[in-house]
Design an enzyme around this catalytic site. Structure first.
Site: not given
Length: 108
Positions: A42, A61-62, A87
């Site tokens: 992680y 953002v996509e 956002k």
């Protein structure tokens, strides 16, 4: 942690938003060996995502969400993930806005 579940969630913050990432991972080997080298790293995953986001120049953002999902699936051998990208402050009168994508095949 002392307890590991097959779906893990990682929250990463970036300047204008945050990721919430739920991932599927086969933890049988790690559970049997109780050794950190047998589980999903992680810390490395978080560093890779942060580095990628900091260097990215995507307008949407996509696009960022898709590229981060591809990075995790391919570089960390994750068969399935659900990625939420929020956002904060993007729209007036809304706490946050964002997208949720699921990629890969969720183990049964």
């Amino acid at each position: 942690p002392a307890f590991a579940a097959p779906l893990r969630r990682q929250r990463l913050m970036f300047i204008r938003g945050s990721f919430d990432i739920e991932m599927a991972a086969d933890i049988k080997k790690a559970a049997a060996s109780d050794h950190i080298d047998d589980t999903l790293d992680y810390k490395s995953l978080s560093k890779a995502v942060i580095d990628f986001v900091e260097k990215s120049e995507f307008q949407l953002v996509e696009t960022l969400a898709e590229k981060v999902a591809e990075l995790i699936i391919h570089d960390f051998n994750v068969p399935w993930l659900k990625l939420t990208l929020n956002k904060k402050g993007a729209l007036r009168h809304a706490d946050d806005v964002g997208i949720i994508i699921e990629r890969g095949s969720k183990p049964q």
